[in-house]
Every structure is written in structure tokens, then in C-alpha cells.
Design a protein around this motif. Structure first.
Motif, PDB file in Angstrom:
ATOM      1  N   ALA A  12       0.843  -1.198   0.000  1.00  0.00           N
ATOM      2  CA  ALA A  12       0.000   0.000   0.000  1.00  0.00           C
ATOM      3  C   ALA A  12       0.868   1.233   0.000  1.00  0.00           C
ATOM      4  O   ALA A  12       2.067   1.176   0.273  1.00  0.00           O
ATOM      5  CB  ALA A  12      -0.905   0.020   1.230  1.00  0.00           C
ATOM      6  N   HIS A  13       0.237   2.350  -0.301  1.00  0.00           N
ATOM      7  CA  HIS A  13       0.898   3.651  -0.193  1.00  0.00           C
ATOM      8  C   HIS A  13       1.110   3.982   1.286  1.00  0.00           C
ATOM      9  O   HIS A  13       0.396   3.488   2.153  1.00  0.00           O
ATOM     10  CB  HIS A  13       0.003   4.709  -0.840  1.00  0.00           C
ATOM     11  N   HIS A  16      -1.843   4.517   4.279  1.00  0.00           N
ATOM     12  CA  HIS A  16      -3.182   4.087   3.862  1.00  0.00           C
ATOM     13  C   HIS A  16      -3.745   3.010   4.792  1.00  0.00           C
ATOM     14  O   HIS A  16      -4.771   2.415   4.489  1.00  0.00           O
ATOM     15  CB  HIS A  16      -3.158   3.607   2.408  1.00  0.00           C
ATOM     16  N   LEU A  97      -3.797  -5.452  -1.873  1.00  0.00           N
ATOM     17  CA  LEU A  97      -3.514  -4.061  -2.189  1.00  0.00           C
ATOM     18  C   LEU A  97      -4.492  -3.187  -1.414  1.00  0.00           C
ATOM     19  O   LEU A  97      -5.705  -3.271  -1.600  1.00  0.00           O
ATOM     20  CB  LEU A  97      -3.671  -3.821  -3.695  1.00  0.00           C
ATOM     21  N   VAL A  99      -5.982   0.450  -0.469  1.00  0.00           N
ATOM     22  CA  VAL A  99      -6.080   1.841  -0.929  1.00  0.00           C
ATOM     23  C   VAL A  99      -7.029   2.602  -0.015  1.00  0.00           C
ATOM     24  O   VAL A  99      -7.979   2.032   0.533  1.00  0.00           O
ATOM     25  CB  VAL A  99      -6.550   1.946  -2.400  1.00  0.00           C
ATOM     26  N   PRO A 105      -5.648   5.045  -5.216  1.00  0.00           N
ATOM     27  CA  PRO A 105      -4.235   4.657  -5.343  1.00  0.00           C
ATOM     28  C   PRO A 105      -3.341   5.889  -5.505  1.00  0.00           C
ATOM     29  O   PRO A 105      -3.699   6.839  -6.179  1.00  0.00           O
ATOM     30  CB  PRO A 105      -4.214   3.785  -6.603  1.00  0.00           C
ATOM     31  N   THR A 109       1.785   3.413  -4.418  1.00  0.00           N
ATOM     32  CA  THR A 109       0.942   2.265  -4.764  1.00  0.00           C
ATOM     33  C   THR A 109       1.308   1.804  -6.173  1.00  0.00           C
ATOM     34  O   THR A 109       1.460   0.615  -6.438  1.00  0.00           O
ATOM     35  CB  THR A 109      -0.547   2.655  -4.733  1.00  0.00           C
ATOM     36  N   ARG A 110       1.485   2.753  -7.055  1.00  0.00           N
ATOM     37  CA  ARG A 110       1.849   2.465  -8.440  1.00  0.00           C
ATOM     38  C   ARG A 110       3.180   1.701  -8.499  1.00  0.00           C
ATOM     39  O   ARG A 110       3.307   0.695  -9.186  1.00  0.00           O
ATOM     40  CB  ARG A 110       1.967   3.787  -9.207  1.00  0.00           C
ATOM     41  N   LEU A 113       2.760  -1.874  -6.879  1.00  0.00           N
ATOM     42  CA  LEU A 113       1.797  -2.651  -7.656  1.00  0.00           C
ATOM     43  C   LEU A 113       2.402  -3.097  -8.989  1.00  0.00           C
ATOM     44  O   LEU A 113       2.181  -4.230  -9.439  1.00  0.00           O
ATOM     45  CB  LEU A 113       0.536  -1.815  -7.895  1.00  0.00           C
ATOM     46  N   VAL A 125      -8.021  -6.376  -3.693  1.00  0.00           N
ATOM     47  CA  VAL A 125      -8.041  -4.943  -3.371  1.00  0.00           C
ATOM     48  C   VAL A 125      -8.897  -4.722  -2.127  1.00  0.00           C
ATOM     49  O   VAL A 125     -10.044  -5.170  -2.068  1.00  0.00           O
ATOM     50  CB  VAL A 125      -8.588  -4.117  -4.557  1.00  0.00           C
ATOM     51  N   VAL A 144      -8.504   2.318  -9.118  1.00  0.00           N
ATOM     52  CA  VAL A 144      -7.605   1.150  -9.100  1.00  0.00           C
ATOM     53  C   VAL A 144      -7.639   0.448 -10.452  1.00  0.00           C
ATOM     54  O   VAL A 144      -6.597   0.069 -11.003  1.00  0.00           O
ATOM     55  CB  VAL A 144      -7.995   0.167  -7.967  1.00  0.00           C
ATOM     56  N   LEU A 147      -5.684   2.311 -12.934  1.00  0.00           N
ATOM     57  CA  LEU A 147      -4.248   2.130 -12.696  1.00  0.00           C
ATOM     58  C   LEU A 147      -3.782   0.758 -13.205  1.00  0.00           C
ATOM     59  O   LEU A 147      -2.717   0.639 -13.813  1.00  0.00           O
ATOM     60  CB  LEU A 147      -3.956   2.279 -11.200  1.00  0.00           C
TER      61      LEU A 147
END
Length: 596
Positions: A12-13, A16, A97, A99, A105, A109-110, A113, A125, A144, A147
Motif C-alpha cells: 500500500a501507499h 493508507h 492491495l 487503498v 491509489p 501504490t503504483r 503494484l 483490493v 484502481v 491504474l
């Protein structure tokens, strides 16, 4: 340990709610005894992690759900710790994942992921923080999917299962309208959507080293997943090194994971994640195997460092006054010991025994090392971070970063102008309905050095800035990183209110009255381009005409608080940062660093 197994990573970012969700899973799986006090953020055991609210080091834990053993790996969310992320994903068969229901996201996260999708993982997710005001769970799901498509996910990955959750509330649910007061839907989703590990217990042993640890009693400990075969306590095994050499050794200790603890086990089979001692020279990506039938697994590739700085023995006039470990041998030993566990770091000796070239993934990565060392009692100096250039297809190249800013509308023009001067190219601009705008740039890594402080001024502290490594590209032209000159003390002593008040119109200070200073120490920023030396220790001449209480109402403007991160971004090419357990000081170099 022949239970059904699931190996899953949580990605995760930053902020989050990943670590909070892991806390909820641990608490509800019966990991803690009844009545046992349960700490918050149990996976963030490192003091710096707790203070900064981020996960720096990947950690393993295991919980039982029914008769299934679920190995959970908590991974870093910051791109500077990508070295940790890549290895962890090699240990697991699925990922969760997480978010934010409001933000959706985000840049890190990018980054993580993309690594997971490249490995063919199909994420579950989890839209977290659905109980927050302004939450838009289905909007987050749409973002998401966008992305996933942007990152080249296949059709199966785009048909991802999703859940709604609140880590703080300790519940998850399949549909928003469902009633739920526990994490059972999340456990069920893991069993349903994460495939059991593939491996044959009857084949020769193959265990890939993905994480390194160190114990004073056991020496180097390697952590990894058994891909095939069985490993037993006390058995003879072989290590296939990066070069292909085969080194035989004995398994002196075999440990499994239960909750937050490592437990002694006698044996483990394919699919399990274990910790093994006895392989003193093992490195990331190498394979522990059967000595009679050695078979190597493919090596793990880790992102190379993009930033380098010089660590020096402290030679300032205040050297040795505040630190416990100050000699070149002590600093050298500590840096090389860091290599035991920090795989994304590089340490090289130079032509001087008092200087070491240290390379890492970014300012945060190196800043964490510096902060850790100073808390352990080390005293040293560091130079301005410099990017690492590399040759690609015979052409000199430099690292580029993907930068995303979330800023108030009124700061948009200023940010675009400054990033343009730093060779940033805008890729996208999204205007939100809440008075904020999201800007996306591609920018040379050197264009970001020192930008964070400027960014905070441009956005008045209300901006969010995230960046991750993109790739190496042809070197851009000169990057303009304009900064005012500095105020430099030209004598040793104690800074006085009188001297600082008289010099207040020259700029802004980094120190307060009573601070001890020395010749060459940087005490503030000049309001002009050039540096200025001044006497901040000057005292007022006392006379019998002095009115008692005459200065009582006079105050200095607030100084700039130079934190470690801010100082690292601030120092110039002819300046050093002096780091001790008690202080952070900026200073001019007595002489410029010689080239290595």
C-alpha cells in the motif's frame, strides 16, 4: 508444519492503513493470549518506523485461520525501500492491495503494484478507511482499475476481487451494505483468491534467500521460502552463490514464524517461509540446496542505488564532544555491518581512510541510515547527496523520477515554474473538486535534490509530494537549483541575543541565542545570493545608562528548524552536515572533498 499454507504480501501507499489492518488480523486470529496487552502498529517494531508512521523494513508474521497457516509479509510503502519490496514479492503467491477510500491509489501504490503485476500476482483490493468522512469507496475501485490498465495488467488481474474495510474499526465486508464487526471476510478472501504455494516436498531442496537478518549469537540469518524439498535442523546443505560457486554448510538453526515470534522447528517443507542460520556468506537471491543435487533458482534483481553521499569522520572544532563512536574504524565497521541486512545499500572505501562513499535508493533511504547511526551514538559528517550516473548503450545517462504533487490551487503556477527550471516535464494535471490539484511530472533525480524545502514554502506546508524511480535516460542540461547564500559564523563562542537581533535584517537564522557555534558553522540563510560571514557571539557593551528591562519586549523572529531531512536537502556542494547524537550542524568545508 504440514498445514495448508497461504503466503500473502500486504502492499500500500504510505499511511493508507496497511500496518493497522495487519494489527487487526493478528488480534482476531488468536495470535495474542487472552488478557495479553496488544501494542498498536505491532509490525512497526523499529523506533523510526513508529515515529514516522511508515514501514521501512519488511517483516514476516504468521497467523492460523482454521487449519490454514497464513504467512503475512508487511512490505515498505515508500519507493526508497524498493529493494525490500521486490524480494518480498518473490516469497508470496498473492497480495493484498490496500487503498484509501478517499485518496484512491497513490504514487507509491503504483510503484509496488507494478512490481506485483510483473510477477503475475493477482491482488485482492481492500478499500480501507470506509468509515471516514468524504470516503468514496466505489470511486477508489474505479481509480484502481484505471491504474491496473495503465500498468498493463492482464484480463485476469483486472478482474480483481475487492473488499471494504476499516483497520481501526477492525472489520471488513464484501459489500458496503453488509453488516460486519470482524475481519472474517478478509481471511476468507485470502483462502479463496490466494493460491496455495506450488512446490514438491519430494524434490531436492531449493530455498531462495530473500531477506537477511543478523544475530550476535547466530551470525547471519537468512529468511526465504522453500520452493521444493524439505529442510531439517542440523542437516548438511549447500549454498549456490551469485557466481555459481557451491559452498557447503550445516543448518545450525531452523526457525518458523508464529504471530510476531520466531519459533524453533525441526523441519519444514515446500511452501513454508523459514529463517535459517549457518550460512555466514549467503546473499540475497542465492539458493540453499541439496549438496548431492545442487539446483539454483533464478537470481532476484534489485533496483540499483541512484544517490550517493560521502560519510566522513567528524573533524569540526566540536568533534568528539557528543558522540560515543567517532573514529574512522568505528564508522567503517558500522557501515559495513549495515550491508549485512540492507541490500539496496552500497559502501565503498575511498583513497582516504576517513571517507566512505555510501550509495542508496534516495534521500529517505540514506536519511534513515544516518538517523539510526546517530541514535546509536555515532558522530560523523556527510556531504551533499549526488546522483549516480550510468552508461546505457554507450550513452551517459542519469536517473529519472516520476513525481506526483497534490497541492492547493493557488500553488499550481509556482510549482510548475520551479519544476520547469529543474528540468521537470509535466505529464498530467487533474483538478479536484476540493480546491486541490494533482500534478504529475517526469524529472531528473538531481532536480529533486533540495526541492522539498522549496515545495513546502510554495504550498505553505499544505502540499503532498511523492516520487518513485522511473528509469535511466540521457543526461539533461544544467538544472537550476537556485538557493540564497548562507550566514556563517566567523568565530567560536556562544550566540547572543544582542548579536542575532542586530543581524536579523541579513536573513533568517537556524539557531537560537545560547547555541554554541564555531568558525565556518552555518547559522542561517542570507537574504541575498552570496554567503556572508558575521559575528553572532558579540555582546552588548554594558554602561551605567542601561535601563533595566529595556530589552524585555524585543523578540527574535522564529528560527528555521533544521531537521535531518531538511538539512540533507539544504546543504550545497561545498558544505557538510555534522551529525552527532545531540546535534545537527551545517558547516562550510575546510577544503572541498577530493575526488575519489
Amino acid at each position: 508444519m504440514t498445514l495448508p499454507i497461504r503466503n500473502v504480501a500486504i502492499i500500500a501507499h504510505v499511511d493508507h492503513g496497511k500496518t493497522t489492518l495487519v494489527d487487526a488480523l493478528l488480534k482476531q486470529s488468536g495470535t495474542f493470549r487472552e488478557g495479553e496487552e496488544v501494542p498498536d502498529c505491532v509490525m512497526d517494531s523499529n523506533t523510526l518506523e513508529r515515529e514516522r508512521g511508515i514501514t521501512i523494513l519488511s517483516k514476516n508474521t504468521a497467523v492460523h485461520y482454521g487449519d490454514t497457516l497464513i504467512n503475512i509479509v508487511d512490505t515498505p510503502g515508500h519507493a526508497d525501500f524498493g529493494g525490500e519490496v521486490e524480494r518480498v514479492l518473490g516469497m508470496v503467491d498473492g497480495c493484498i492491495l490496500i487503498v484509501d477510500a478517499n485518496e484512491g491509489p497513490m504514487p507509491q501504490t503504483r510503484f509496488v503494484l507494478k512490481k506485483a503485476l510483473e510477477k503475475g500476482l493477482r491482488p485482492i483490493v481492500v478499500v480501507n478507511k470506509i468509515d471516514r468522512p468524504q470516503a468514496d469507496p466505489y470511486g477508489a475501485i474505479d481509480k484502481v482499475l484505471d491504474l491496473f490498465l495503465e500498468l498493463g495488467a492482464d484480463d485476469d488481474q483486472c478482474e480483481f476481487p475487492y473488499l471494504f474495510a476499516s483497520g481501526l474499526g477492525g472489520f471488513a465486508k464484501d459489500k458496503l451494505e453488509d453488516e460486519s464487526d470482524d475481519m472474517k471476510p478478509m481471511f476468507e478472501a485470502i483462502l479463496k483468491h490466494v493460491p496455495p504455494p506450488v512446490g514438491d516436498p519430494t524434490k531436492p531442496l531449493q530455498l531462495q534467500v530473500t531477506t537477511l537478518d543478523y544475530s550476535e549469537y547466530l551470525g547471519r540469518i537468512v529468511i526465504g521460502r522453500i520452493h521444493n524439498g524439505e529442510i531439517r535442523m542440523g542437516q548438511q546443505a549447500a549454498l549456490i552463490t551469485e557466481t555459481g560457486a557451491i559452498v557447503k554448510a550445516k543448518v545450525s538453526k531452523l526457525l518458523g514464524f508464529e504471530g510476531l515470534n520466531r519459533i524453533d522447528i525441526e523441519s519444514a517443507t515446500a511452501g513454508n517461509i523459514v529463517a535459517v542460520a549457518g550460512f555466514a556468506d549467503a546473499n540475497i537471491g542465492e539458493t540453499i540446496t541439496d549438496p548431492n543435487d545442487p539446483q539454483a533458482l533464478p537470481l532476484i534483481k534489485v533496483d540499483e542505488p541512484t544517490l550517493q553521499m560521502t560519510f566522513l569522520v567528524n573533524d569540526s572544532p566540536f568533534a568528539g564532544q557528543e558522540g560515543k563512536f567517532v573514529t574512522s574504524r568505528q564508522v567503517r565497521d558500522r557501515l559495513f555491518r549495515e550491508l549485512e541486512t540492507n541490500v539496496a545499500l552500497r559502501v565503498e572505501e575511498t583513497d582516504s581512510p576517513d571517507r566512505f562513499a555510501v550509495s542508496g535508493r534516495g534521500e529517505l533511504h540514506l536519511g534513515i541510515l544516518i538517523e539510526t547511526m546517530r541514535r546509536e551514538g555515532y558522530e560523523f559528517q556527510v556531504s551533499q547527496p549526488q546522483v549516480i550516473y550510468r552508461e546505457v548503450n554507450g550513452q551517459p545517462c542519469e536517473p529519472f523520477e516520476q513525481l506526483v504533487l497534490d497541492i492547493p490551487e493557488e500553488a499550481v503556477g509556482g510549482c510548475i515554474e520551479r519544476l520547469g527550471q529543474r528540468k521537470g516535464e509535466m505529464q498530467d494535471m487533474q483538478v479536484g473538486g476540493n480546491g486541490r490539484t494533482q500534478l504529475e511530472f517526469v524529472i531528473p533525480a538531481r532536480g529533486l535534490i533540495g526541492f522539498r524545502g522549496e515545495f513546502m514554502r510554495l504550498t505553505r506546508g499544505d502540499g503532498i509530494m511523492n516520487h518513485s524511480f522511473l528509469d535511466y535516460r540521457a543526461i539533461m542540461g544544467e538544472v537550476e537549483t537556485r538557493r540564497n547564500g548562507v550566514l556563517i559564523s566567523f568565530e567560536e563562542g556562544t550566540a547572543t541575543f544582542y548579536a542575532m537581533k542586530n543581524a536579523e535584517d541579513r536573513g533568517v537564522f537556524f539557531i537560537t541565542p545560547g547555541t554554541k557555534v564555531y568558525k565556518g558553522m552555518i547559522v542561517g540563510e542570507h537574504n541575498r545570493q552570496q554567503d556572508l560571514e558575521l559575528n553572532v557571539c558579540k555582546t552588548k557593551q554594558l554602561t551605567n545608562h542601561r535601563a533595566a528591562g529595556g530589552d524585555e519586549l524585543v523578540q527574535l523572529q522564529a528560527p528555521i528548524d533544521m531537521s535531518l531531512e531538511r538539512a540533507l536537502e539544504y546543504i550545497g556542494s561545498d558544505e557538510l552536515l555534522e551529525v552527532t547524537p545531540a546535534s545537527i550542524r551545517l558547516r562550510k568545508m575546510a577544503k572541498k572533498l577530493a575526488k575519489r
